[in-house]
Design a protein around this motif. Structure first.
Motif, PDB file in Angstrom:
ATOM      1  N   ARG A 270      15.743  23.854  -9.914  1.00 29.86           N
ATOM      2  CA  ARG A 270      16.455  24.259 -10.202  1.00 29.86           C
ATOM      3  C   ARG A 270      17.292  23.990 -10.972  1.00 29.86           C
ATOM      4  NH1 ARG A 270      17.053  24.057  -4.875  1.00 29.86           N
ATOM      5  NH2 ARG A 270      18.075  24.527  -3.621  1.00 29.86           N
ATOM      6  N   GLU A 271      18.059  24.911 -11.954  1.00 29.49           N
ATOM      7  CA  GLU A 271      19.023  24.631 -12.835  1.00 29.49           C
ATOM      8  C   GLU A 271      20.430  24.009 -12.584  1.00 29.49           C
ATOM      9  OE1 GLU A 271      19.746  23.444 -16.798  1.00 29.49           O
ATOM     10  OE2 GLU A 271      17.980  23.827 -16.537  1.00 29.49           O
ATOM     11  N   ARG A 272      20.458  24.841 -11.653  1.00 30.83           N
ATOM     12  CA  ARG A 272      21.625  24.069 -11.014  1.00 30.83           C
ATOM     13  C   ARG A 272      22.197  23.182  -9.946  1.00 30.83           C
ATOM     14  NH1 ARG A 272      25.453  30.256 -11.945  1.00 30.83           N
ATOM     15  NH2 ARG A 272      24.178  30.657 -14.143  1.00 30.83           N
ATOM     16  N   CYS A 273      20.703  22.494  -9.345  1.00 34.06           N
ATOM     17  CA  CYS A 273      20.945  21.708  -8.710  1.00 34.06           C
ATOM     18  C   CYS A 273      20.902  19.846  -9.004  1.00 34.06           C
ATOM     19  CB  CYS A 273      20.191  21.812  -7.439  1.00 34.06           C
ATOM     20  SG  CYS A 273      20.307  23.738  -6.926  1.00 34.06           S
ATOM     21  N   GLY A 274      21.022  19.704 -10.177  1.00 35.38           N
ATOM     22  CA  GLY A 274      20.668  18.477 -11.186  1.00 35.38           C
ATOM     23  C   GLY A 274      20.612  18.181 -11.587  1.00 35.38           C
ATOM     24  N   GLY A 275      19.753  20.099 -12.652  1.00 37.20           N
ATOM     25  CA  GLY A 275      18.153  20.273 -13.814  1.00 37.20           C
ATOM     26  C   GLY A 275      17.685  19.030 -13.654  1.00 37.20           C
ATOM     27  N   LEU A 276      17.021  18.152 -12.596  1.00 36.79           N
ATOM     28  CA  LEU A 276      15.874  17.082 -13.123  1.00 36.79           C
ATOM     29  C   LEU A 276      14.158  18.265 -12.389  1.00 36.79           C
ATOM     30  CD1 LEU A 276      17.400  14.007 -11.146  1.00 36.79           C
ATOM     31  CD2 LEU A 276      17.010  14.724 -13.662  1.00 36.79           C
ATOM     32  N   PRO A 277      13.325  17.689 -13.279  1.00 35.31           N
ATOM     33  CA  PRO A 277      12.125  18.697 -13.569  1.00 35.31           C
ATOM     34  C   PRO A 277      11.549  18.347 -11.987  1.00 35.31           C
ATOM     35  CG  PRO A 277      11.927  16.747 -15.024  1.00 35.31           C
ATOM     36  CD  PRO A 277      13.863  16.816 -14.398  1.00 35.31           C
ATOM     37  N   ASP A 278      11.377  18.153 -11.390  1.00 33.37           N
ATOM     38  CA  ASP A 278      10.909  17.310 -10.355  1.00 33.37           C
ATOM     39  C   ASP A 278      11.646  17.129  -8.302  1.00 33.37           C
ATOM     40  OD1 ASP A 278       8.836  16.466 -11.882  1.00 33.37           O
ATOM     41  OD2 ASP A 278       9.687  14.409 -12.300  1.00 33.37           O
ATOM     42  N   PRO A 279      11.004  16.984  -8.246  1.00 29.91           N
ATOM     43  CA  PRO A 279      11.840  17.084  -6.451  1.00 29.91           C
ATOM     44  C   PRO A 279      11.969  15.854  -6.199  1.00 29.91           C
ATOM     45  CG  PRO A 279       9.512  18.146  -6.088  1.00 29.91           C
ATOM     46  CD  PRO A 279       9.325  17.679  -7.144  1.00 29.91           C
ATOM     47  N   GLY A 280      13.422  15.794  -5.072  1.00 31.95           N
ATOM     48  CA  GLY A 280      13.962  14.265  -5.094  1.00 31.95           C
ATOM     49  C   GLY A 280      14.624  14.510  -4.149  1.00 31.95           C
ATOM     50  N   VAL A 281      15.362  13.606  -3.873  1.00 34.88           N
ATOM     51  CA  VAL A 281      16.668  12.947  -2.860  1.00 34.88           C
ATOM     52  C   VAL A 281      17.687  12.559  -3.842  1.00 34.88           C
ATOM     53  CG1 VAL A 281      18.203  12.276  -0.902  1.00 34.88           C
ATOM     54  CG2 VAL A 281      16.054  13.235  -0.503  1.00 34.88           C
TER      55      VAL A 281
ATOM     56  N   GLN B   9       0.856  -1.305  -0.169  1.00 36.09           N
ATOM     57  CA  GLN B   9       0.267   0.293  -0.030  1.00 36.09           C
ATOM     58  C   GLN B   9       0.346   1.437  -0.055  1.00 36.09           C
ATOM     59  OE1 GLN B   9      -0.880  -2.463   1.515  1.00 36.09           O
ATOM     60  NE2 GLN B   9      -2.310  -3.669   0.871  1.00 36.09           N
ATOM     61  N   GLN B  10       1.761   1.102   0.928  1.00 40.90           N
ATOM     62  CA  GLN B  10       2.468   2.370   0.883  1.00 40.90           C
ATOM     63  C   GLN B  10       3.423   2.347  -0.817  1.00 40.90           C
ATOM     64  OE1 GLN B  10       5.187   1.258   4.058  1.00 40.90           O
ATOM     65  NE2 GLN B  10       3.505   1.703   5.908  1.00 40.90           N
ATOM     66  N   LEU B  11       4.064   1.594  -0.913  1.00 45.61           N
ATOM     67  CA  LEU B  11       4.557   1.359  -2.535  1.00 45.61           C
ATOM     68  C   LEU B  11       4.172   2.687  -3.717  1.00 45.61           C
ATOM     69  CD1 LEU B  11       7.283   0.999  -4.232  1.00 45.61           C
ATOM     70  CD2 LEU B  11       5.973  -1.371  -4.387  1.00 45.61           C
ATOM     71  N   TYR B  12       2.357   1.716  -3.589  1.00 43.39           N
ATOM     72  CA  TYR B  12       1.076   1.992  -3.998  1.00 43.39           C
ATOM     73  C   TYR B  12       1.243   3.221  -3.821  1.00 43.39           C
ATOM     74  CZ  TYR B  12      -2.915   1.953  -7.431  1.00 43.39           C
ATOM     75  OH  TYR B  12      -4.182   1.898  -8.439  1.00 43.39           O
ATOM     76  N   LYS B  13       1.059   3.940  -3.161  1.00 43.08           N
ATOM     77  CA  LYS B  13       0.816   4.832  -2.703  1.00 43.08           C
ATOM     78  C   LYS B  13       2.401   6.369  -2.985  1.00 43.08           C
ATOM     79  CE  LYS B  13      -0.968   8.673   0.916  1.00 43.08           C
ATOM     80  NZ  LYS B  13       0.458   9.874   0.795  1.00 43.08           N
ATOM     81  N   ALA B  14       2.993   5.974  -2.754  1.00 39.37           N
ATOM     82  CA  ALA B  14       4.256   6.548  -3.787  1.00 39.37           C
ATOM     83  C   ALA B  14       4.339   6.507  -5.178  1.00 39.37           C
ATOM     84  CB  ALA B  14       5.594   5.958  -2.999  1.00 39.37           C
ATOM     85  N   TRP B  15       4.110   5.690  -5.753  1.00 36.63           N
ATOM     86  CA  TRP B  15       3.786   5.885  -7.442  1.00 36.63           C
ATOM     87  C   TRP B  15       2.593   6.725  -7.721  1.00 36.63           C
ATOM     88  CZ3 TRP B  15      -0.611   3.679  -9.972  1.00 36.63           C
ATOM     89  CH2 TRP B  15      -0.316   3.410 -11.251  1.00 36.63           C
ATOM     90  N   THR B  16       1.893   6.482  -6.902  1.00 34.64           N
ATOM     91  CA  THR B  16       0.372   7.440  -7.470  1.00 34.64           C
ATOM     92  C   THR B  16       0.916   8.574  -8.238  1.00 34.64           C
ATOM     93  OG1 THR B  16      -0.817   7.547  -5.298  1.00 34.64           O
ATOM     94  CG2 THR B  16      -1.066   6.395  -6.668  1.00 34.64           C
ATOM     95  N   GLU B  17       1.985   9.143  -6.555  1.00 36.05           N
ATOM     96  CA  GLU B  17       2.547  10.624  -5.937  1.00 36.05           C
ATOM     97  C   GLU B  17       3.950  10.882  -7.134  1.00 36.05           C
ATOM     98  OE1 GLU B  17       3.281  10.183  -1.677  1.00 36.05           O
ATOM     99  OE2 GLU B  17       0.623  10.869  -1.410  1.00 36.05           O
ATOM    100  N   GLY B  18       4.455   9.677  -7.690  1.00 35.63           N
ATOM    101  CA  GLY B  18       5.994  10.337  -8.450  1.00 35.63           C
ATOM    102  C   GLY B  18       6.804   9.149  -8.647  1.00 35.63           C
ATOM    103  N   LEU B  19       6.848   8.388  -7.960  1.00 34.49           N
ATOM    104  CA  LEU B  19       7.940   7.437  -7.669  1.00 34.49           C
ATOM    105  C   LEU B  19       7.813   6.515  -8.858  1.00 34.49           C
ATOM    106  CD1 LEU B  19      10.145   6.340  -6.134  1.00 34.49           C
ATOM    107  CD2 LEU B  19       8.772   4.738  -4.987  1.00 34.49           C
TER     108      LEU B  19
END
Length: 340
Positions: A309-320, A181-191
Protein backbone atom coordinates in the motif's frame (compact mmCIF):
# COMPACT_ATOMS: atom_id res chain seq x y z
CA UNK A 1 28.29 -74.85 -8.14
CA UNK A 2 27.27 -73.04 -4.95
CA UNK A 3 27.20 -69.73 -6.87
CA UNK A 4 24.85 -71.22 -9.49
CA UNK A 5 22.54 -72.54 -6.76
CA UNK A 6 22.49 -69.12 -5.08
CA UNK A 7 21.66 -67.38 -8.34
CA UNK A 8 18.91 -69.91 -8.96
CA UNK A 9 17.41 -69.27 -5.51
CA UNK A 10 17.49 -65.52 -6.03
CA UNK A 11 15.80 -65.94 -9.44
CA UNK A 12 13.03 -68.05 -7.88
CA UNK A 13 12.62 -65.53 -5.04
CA UNK A 14 12.29 -62.63 -7.49
CA UNK A 15 9.77 -64.61 -9.54
CA UNK A 16 7.45 -65.29 -6.61
CA UNK A 17 4.17 -63.33 -6.74
CA UNK A 18 3.75 -60.62 -4.14
CA UNK A 19 0.63 -59.32 -2.50
CA UNK A 20 -1.38 -56.71 -4.38
CA UNK A 21 -0.43 -53.98 -1.94
CA UNK A 22 3.16 -54.18 -3.24
CA UNK A 23 2.29 -54.20 -6.95
CA UNK A 24 2.72 -51.07 -9.05
CA UNK A 25 -0.44 -49.44 -10.44
CA UNK A 26 -1.59 -50.57 -13.87
CA UNK A 27 0.24 -48.78 -16.68
CA UNK A 28 3.40 -47.99 -14.65
CA UNK A 29 5.84 -50.88 -15.30
CA UNK A 30 8.79 -51.22 -12.96
CA UNK A 31 12.13 -50.10 -14.42
CA UNK A 32 14.23 -53.00 -15.64
CA UNK A 33 17.29 -51.96 -13.64
CA UNK A 34 15.49 -52.44 -10.31
CA UNK A 35 15.03 -56.07 -9.33
CA UNK A 36 14.15 -55.72 -5.66
CA UNK A 37 13.36 -52.06 -4.96
CA UNK A 38 10.16 -50.39 -6.11
CA UNK A 39 10.62 -47.11 -7.96
CA UNK A 40 8.89 -44.42 -5.83
CA UNK A 41 5.75 -42.91 -7.34
CA UNK A 42 6.72 -39.49 -5.92
CA UNK A 43 10.50 -39.04 -5.66
CA UNK A 44 10.12 -35.65 -3.93
CA UNK A 45 8.65 -35.44 -0.43
CA UNK A 46 7.39 -31.99 0.60
CA UNK A 47 7.46 -30.93 4.24
CA UNK A 48 8.12 -28.03 6.63
CA UNK A 49 10.45 -27.48 9.55
CA UNK A 50 9.22 -29.20 12.68
CA UNK A 51 7.08 -31.74 10.82
CA UNK A 52 7.52 -35.52 10.48
CA UNK A 53 8.41 -36.75 6.98
CA UNK A 54 8.77 -40.25 5.53
CA UNK A 55 10.96 -41.09 2.53
CA UNK A 56 9.53 -44.23 0.88
CA UNK A 57 11.67 -47.28 0.16
CA UNK A 58 9.78 -50.54 -0.38
CA UNK A 59 11.12 -53.91 -1.52
CA UNK A 60 9.22 -56.18 -3.90
CA UNK A 61 11.05 -59.25 -2.50
CA UNK A 62 13.61 -60.02 0.20
CA UNK A 63 16.94 -61.39 -1.09
CA UNK A 64 19.08 -63.56 1.20
CA UNK A 65 21.61 -61.80 3.41
CA UNK A 66 20.60 -58.35 2.26
CA UNK A 67 21.11 -54.96 3.87
CA UNK A 68 19.42 -51.61 3.24
CA UNK A 69 21.58 -48.52 3.66
CA UNK A 70 20.17 -44.99 3.86
CA UNK A 71 22.51 -42.07 3.19
CA UNK A 72 22.30 -38.34 2.51
CA UNK A 73 24.22 -36.50 -0.20
CA UNK A 74 25.58 -33.20 1.11
CA UNK A 75 25.67 -30.43 -1.54
CA UNK A 76 28.56 -28.60 0.13
CA UNK A 77 31.02 -31.45 -0.46
CA UNK A 78 29.06 -34.02 -2.54
CA UNK A 79 29.81 -36.74 0.01
CA UNK A 80 27.35 -39.36 1.16
CA UNK A 81 26.82 -39.64 4.90
CA UNK A 82 25.32 -42.88 6.21
CA UNK A 83 22.14 -42.44 8.26
CA UNK A 84 20.96 -45.97 9.03
CA UNK A 85 21.73 -49.58 8.03
CA UNK A 86 19.32 -52.49 8.51
CA UNK A 87 19.20 -56.18 7.65
CA UNK A 88 15.45 -56.38 8.22
CA UNK A 89 15.83 -57.60 11.81
CA UNK A 90 18.29 -55.17 13.34
CA UNK A 91 19.37 -51.66 12.50
CA UNK A 92 22.01 -49.12 13.48
CA UNK A 93 21.81 -45.32 13.25
CA UNK A 94 24.73 -43.06 12.35
CA UNK A 95 25.62 -39.37 12.41
CA UNK A 96 23.82 -36.23 13.60
CA UNK A 97 20.44 -37.38 12.26
CA UNK A 98 20.59 -40.46 14.49
CA UNK A 99 18.27 -39.24 17.30
CA UNK A 100 15.55 -38.15 14.86
CA UNK A 101 15.33 -41.04 12.38
CA UNK A 102 13.81 -44.50 12.43
CA UNK A 103 12.57 -47.07 9.93
CA UNK A 104 8.82 -46.96 9.38
CA UNK A 105 8.69 -50.75 8.98
CA UNK A 106 4.93 -50.95 8.57
CA UNK A 107 5.42 -54.42 6.99
CA UNK A 108 8.37 -56.71 6.31
CA UNK A 109 9.01 -55.23 2.86
CA UNK A 110 9.04 -51.65 4.17
CA UNK A 111 12.43 -49.95 4.63
CA UNK A 112 11.11 -46.37 4.47
CA UNK A 113 12.95 -43.71 6.47
CA UNK A 114 11.01 -41.47 8.87
CA UNK A 115 12.53 -38.17 10.04
CA UNK A 116 10.93 -36.48 13.04
CA UNK A 117 11.14 -32.77 13.91
CA UNK A 118 12.47 -31.91 10.43
CA UNK A 119 15.25 -29.29 10.54
CA UNK A 120 16.47 -26.89 7.89
CA UNK A 121 19.61 -28.94 7.28
CA UNK A 122 17.52 -32.04 6.49
CA UNK A 123 16.61 -30.65 3.06
CA UNK A 124 18.37 -32.47 0.25
CA UNK A 125 18.87 -35.73 -1.63
CA UNK A 126 18.71 -39.12 0.06
CA UNK A 127 19.62 -42.57 -1.23
CA UNK A 128 18.09 -45.91 -0.26
CA UNK A 129 20.52 -48.64 -1.33
CA UNK A 130 19.89 -52.39 -1.30
CA UNK A 131 23.14 -54.29 -0.73
CA UNK A 132 22.99 -58.04 -1.33
CA UNK A 133 26.50 -58.80 -2.53
CA UNK A 134 25.53 -59.51 -6.13
CA UNK A 135 23.53 -56.75 -7.76
CA UNK A 136 23.34 -53.70 -5.50
CA UNK A 137 20.66 -51.21 -6.49
CA UNK A 138 19.38 -47.89 -5.17
CA UNK A 139 16.75 -45.20 -5.50
CA UNK A 140 17.13 -41.47 -4.89
CA UNK A 141 14.59 -39.24 -3.16
CA UNK A 142 14.52 -35.54 -2.39
CA UNK A 143 13.25 -34.00 0.84
CA UNK A 144 11.95 -30.52 -0.02
CA UNK A 145 11.18 -27.96 2.67
CA UNK A 146 8.66 -25.26 1.92
CA UNK A 147 10.32 -21.99 2.83
CA UNK A 148 11.60 -18.58 1.84
CA UNK A 149 14.99 -17.32 0.60
CA UNK A 150 16.25 -13.89 1.62
CA UNK A 151 19.45 -11.96 0.86
CA UNK A 152 21.55 -11.02 3.85
CA UNK A 153 24.46 -8.69 4.47
CA UNK A 154 26.00 -7.43 7.74
CA UNK A 155 25.85 -3.98 9.28
CA UNK A 156 29.21 -2.96 7.79
CA UNK A 157 28.01 -3.18 4.19
CA UNK A 158 27.91 -5.40 1.15
CA UNK A 159 30.38 -8.10 0.17
CA UNK A 160 31.89 -8.68 3.62
CA UNK A 161 31.40 -12.46 4.03
CA UNK A 162 33.69 -15.26 3.00
CA UNK A 163 31.87 -18.57 2.61
CA UNK A 164 32.27 -19.67 6.23
CA UNK A 165 31.19 -16.30 7.59
CA UNK A 166 28.13 -16.32 5.31
CA UNK A 167 27.19 -19.80 6.52
CA UNK A 168 27.53 -18.73 10.15
CA UNK A 169 25.60 -15.50 9.59
CA UNK A 170 22.60 -17.36 8.15
CA UNK A 171 22.62 -19.82 11.05
CA UNK A 172 22.67 -16.93 13.53
CA UNK A 173 19.50 -15.59 11.91
CA UNK A 174 17.52 -18.85 12.26
CA UNK A 175 18.23 -19.97 8.69
CA UNK A 176 20.91 -21.68 6.61
CA UNK A 177 22.64 -20.98 3.32
CA UNK A 178 20.19 -21.65 0.49
CA UNK A 179 20.73 -24.38 -2.07
CA UNK A 180 20.75 -23.55 -5.77
CA UNK A 181 17.33 -25.18 -6.15
CA UNK A 182 15.93 -22.98 -3.37
CA UNK A 183 17.43 -19.83 -4.90
CA UNK A 184 16.13 -20.75 -8.36
CA UNK A 185 12.62 -21.35 -7.00
CA UNK A 186 12.76 -18.00 -5.17
CA UNK A 187 13.71 -16.31 -8.46
CA UNK A 188 10.72 -17.88 -10.22
CA UNK A 189 8.56 -16.46 -7.41
CA UNK A 190 9.92 -12.95 -7.87
CA UNK A 191 13.21 -12.59 -5.98
CA UNK A 192 15.14 -9.79 -7.72
CA UNK A 193 18.47 -8.87 -6.11
CA UNK A 194 21.49 -7.20 -7.66
CA UNK A 195 24.11 -8.22 -5.06
CA UNK A 196 25.85 -11.57 -5.49
CA UNK A 197 25.74 -14.00 -2.58
CA UNK A 198 27.08 -17.34 -1.41
CA UNK A 199 24.90 -20.45 -1.48
CA UNK A 200 25.40 -23.79 0.25
CA UNK A 201 27.57 -25.53 -2.37
CA UNK A 202 30.16 -22.74 -2.32
CA UNK A 203 29.10 -21.07 -5.56
CA UNK A 204 28.01 -17.44 -5.91
CA UNK A 205 24.88 -16.17 -7.73
CA UNK A 206 22.36 -13.37 -7.94
CA UNK A 207 18.72 -13.53 -9.19
CA UNK A 208 17.45 -10.90 -11.63
CA UNK A 209 13.85 -10.39 -12.72
CA UNK A 210 14.20 -6.88 -14.18
CA UNK A 211 17.34 -6.50 -16.31
CA UNK A 212 19.03 -3.16 -15.65
CA UNK A 213 22.34 -1.37 -16.07
CA UNK A 214 23.86 -1.84 -12.59
CA UNK A 215 23.04 -5.58 -12.69
CA UNK A 216 24.82 -6.83 -15.80
CA UNK A 217 23.07 -4.53 -18.27
CA UNK A 218 19.68 -4.33 -19.95
CA UNK A 219 20.63 -6.74 -22.74
CA UNK A 220 21.10 -9.76 -20.50
CA UNK A 221 18.01 -11.89 -20.05
CA UNK A 222 16.45 -12.34 -16.59
CA UNK A 223 17.74 -15.35 -14.68
CA UNK A 224 19.89 -16.60 -11.84
CA UNK A 225 23.28 -15.25 -12.83
CA UNK A 226 26.35 -17.03 -11.61
CA UNK A 227 29.94 -16.32 -10.65
CA UNK A 228 30.54 -20.07 -10.26
CA UNK A 229 32.68 -21.60 -7.49
CA UNK A 230 34.75 -19.08 -5.55
CA UNK A 231 37.56 -19.24 -2.99
CA UNK A 232 35.75 -19.95 0.29
CA UNK A 233 38.43 -18.23 2.37
CA UNK A 234 39.44 -15.21 0.28
CA UNK A 235 36.45 -14.15 -1.82
CA UNK A 236 33.77 -12.01 -0.20
CA UNK A 237 30.10 -11.62 -1.09
CA UNK A 238 26.70 -11.39 0.59
CA UNK A 239 24.66 -14.47 1.55
CA UNK A 240 21.40 -16.02 0.40
CA UNK A 241 19.72 -17.59 3.42
CA UNK A 242 16.80 -20.04 3.56
CA UNK A 243 14.28 -20.52 6.36
CA UNK A 244 11.09 -22.50 6.79
CA UNK A 245 8.00 -22.50 9.04
CA UNK A 246 8.37 -21.42 12.66
CA UNK A 247 7.62 -23.40 15.77
CA UNK A 248 6.48 -20.26 17.50
CA UNK A 249 5.11 -16.78 16.85
CA UNK A 250 6.48 -13.35 15.91
CA UNK A 251 4.64 -10.28 17.17
CA UNK A 252 5.23 -6.51 17.34
CA UNK A 253 5.59 -4.25 20.38
CA UNK A 254 4.93 -0.62 19.66
CA UNK A 255 7.13 2.08 21.18
CA UNK A 256 10.05 4.45 20.74
CA UNK A 257 12.82 2.12 21.84
CA UNK A 258 16.55 1.95 21.36
CA UNK A 259 18.08 -1.45 20.59
CA UNK A 260 18.78 -2.35 24.23
CA UNK A 261 15.29 -1.35 25.32
CA UNK A 262 13.80 -3.39 22.45
CA UNK A 263 15.49 -6.55 23.68
CA UNK A 264 14.32 -5.87 27.25
CA UNK A 265 10.74 -5.24 26.09
CA UNK A 266 10.66 -8.71 24.51
CA UNK A 267 12.17 -10.34 27.58
CA UNK A 268 9.55 -8.63 29.76
CA UNK A 269 6.94 -10.59 27.78
CA UNK A 270 8.79 -13.90 28.14
CA UNK A 271 10.04 -13.68 24.56
CA UNK A 272 13.26 -12.89 22.69
CA UNK A 273 13.93 -10.22 20.12
CA UNK A 274 13.20 -11.83 16.73
CA UNK A 275 15.87 -12.87 14.27
CA UNK A 276 15.76 -11.92 10.59
CA UNK A 277 14.90 -15.46 9.49
CA UNK A 278 12.04 -15.59 12.00
CA UNK A 279 10.55 -12.37 10.64
CA UNK A 280 10.76 -13.69 7.06
CA UNK A 281 9.15 -16.95 8.16
CA UNK A 282 6.29 -15.12 9.91
CA UNK A 283 5.80 -12.98 6.79
CA UNK A 284 5.78 -16.03 4.50
CA UNK A 285 3.80 -18.54 6.53
CA UNK A 286 1.70 -16.43 8.94
CA UNK A 287 1.09 -13.49 6.57
CA UNK A 288 2.46 -11.06 9.17
CA UNK A 289 1.72 -7.58 7.83
CA UNK A 290 2.79 -4.44 9.69
CA UNK A 291 3.73 -0.99 8.52
CA UNK A 292 5.88 -0.39 11.63
CA UNK A 293 9.64 -0.64 11.58
CA UNK A 294 10.96 -2.77 14.42
CA UNK A 295 14.32 -3.81 15.83
CA UNK A 296 15.64 -7.31 15.16
CA UNK A 297 18.36 -9.33 16.89
CA UNK A 298 21.12 -8.37 14.44
CA UNK A 299 20.55 -4.63 15.04
CA UNK A 300 18.64 -4.09 11.81
CA UNK A 301 15.19 -2.49 11.52
CA UNK A 302 12.65 -4.12 9.21
CA UNK A 303 8.93 -4.55 8.68
CA UNK A 304 6.86 -7.22 6.82
CA UNK A 305 4.30 -6.31 4.16
CA UNK A 306 1.92 -8.86 2.64
CA UNK A 307 -0.54 -6.30 1.24
CA UNK A 308 1.42 -3.49 -0.48
CA UNK A 309 0.00 0.00 0.00
CA UNK A 310 0.99 3.58 -0.64
CA UNK A 311 1.96 4.54 2.90
CA UNK A 312 4.00 1.40 3.64
CA UNK A 313 7.01 1.94 1.46
CA UNK A 314 5.09 2.39 -1.78
CA UNK A 315 6.63 -0.67 -3.44
CA UNK A 316 4.24 -2.74 -5.59
CA UNK A 317 5.26 -6.19 -4.34
CA UNK A 318 4.96 -7.91 -0.95
CA UNK A 319 8.17 -8.33 1.00
CA UNK A 320 10.17 -7.62 4.12
CA UNK A 321 11.32 -3.99 3.92
CA UNK A 322 14.49 -2.76 5.60
CA UNK A 323 15.66 0.48 7.18
CA UNK A 324 19.19 -0.96 7.35
CA UNK A 325 21.22 -0.75 10.55
CA UNK A 326 20.50 2.57 12.28
CA UNK A 327 22.32 3.70 15.41
CA UNK A 328 21.39 1.39 18.28
CA UNK A 329 20.83 4.45 20.46
CA UNK A 330 18.07 5.78 18.21
CA UNK A 331 14.63 5.79 19.87
CA UNK A 332 12.40 5.71 16.80
CA UNK A 333 11.21 2.12 16.39
CA UNK A 334 9.29 -0.62 18.12
CA UNK A 335 10.47 -4.21 18.22
CA UNK A 336 9.58 -7.61 16.80
CA UNK A 337 9.60 -10.41 19.37
CA UNK A 338 9.63 -14.20 19.00
CA UNK A 339 8.09 -16.64 21.44
CA UNK A 340 8.60 -20.37 20.87
Amino acid sequence: MHRLLLLGCLWLLAALPVSGIFQRPTGTPAPLHLQYLLEPLHPTVHTQRGATATLPCVLRALPHNYRVKWSKVEPANYREHIIIITNGLYHKNYGPLSPRVHLRHSHRYDASLTITDVALEDEGRYRCQLVNGLEDESISLTLHLEGVVFPYQPSNGRYKFNYHEAKRACEQQDSRLATYQQLYKAWTEGLDWCNAGWILDGTVHYPIINSREPCGGRLLLPGVRTYGPRDKQKDRFDAFCFTSALQGRVYFIRGHLNFKEAGQACRNHGAAIAKVGQLYSAWKFSQLDRCDGGWLADGSVRYPITTPRERCGGLPDPGVRSFGFPSKEMRTYGTYCFVG
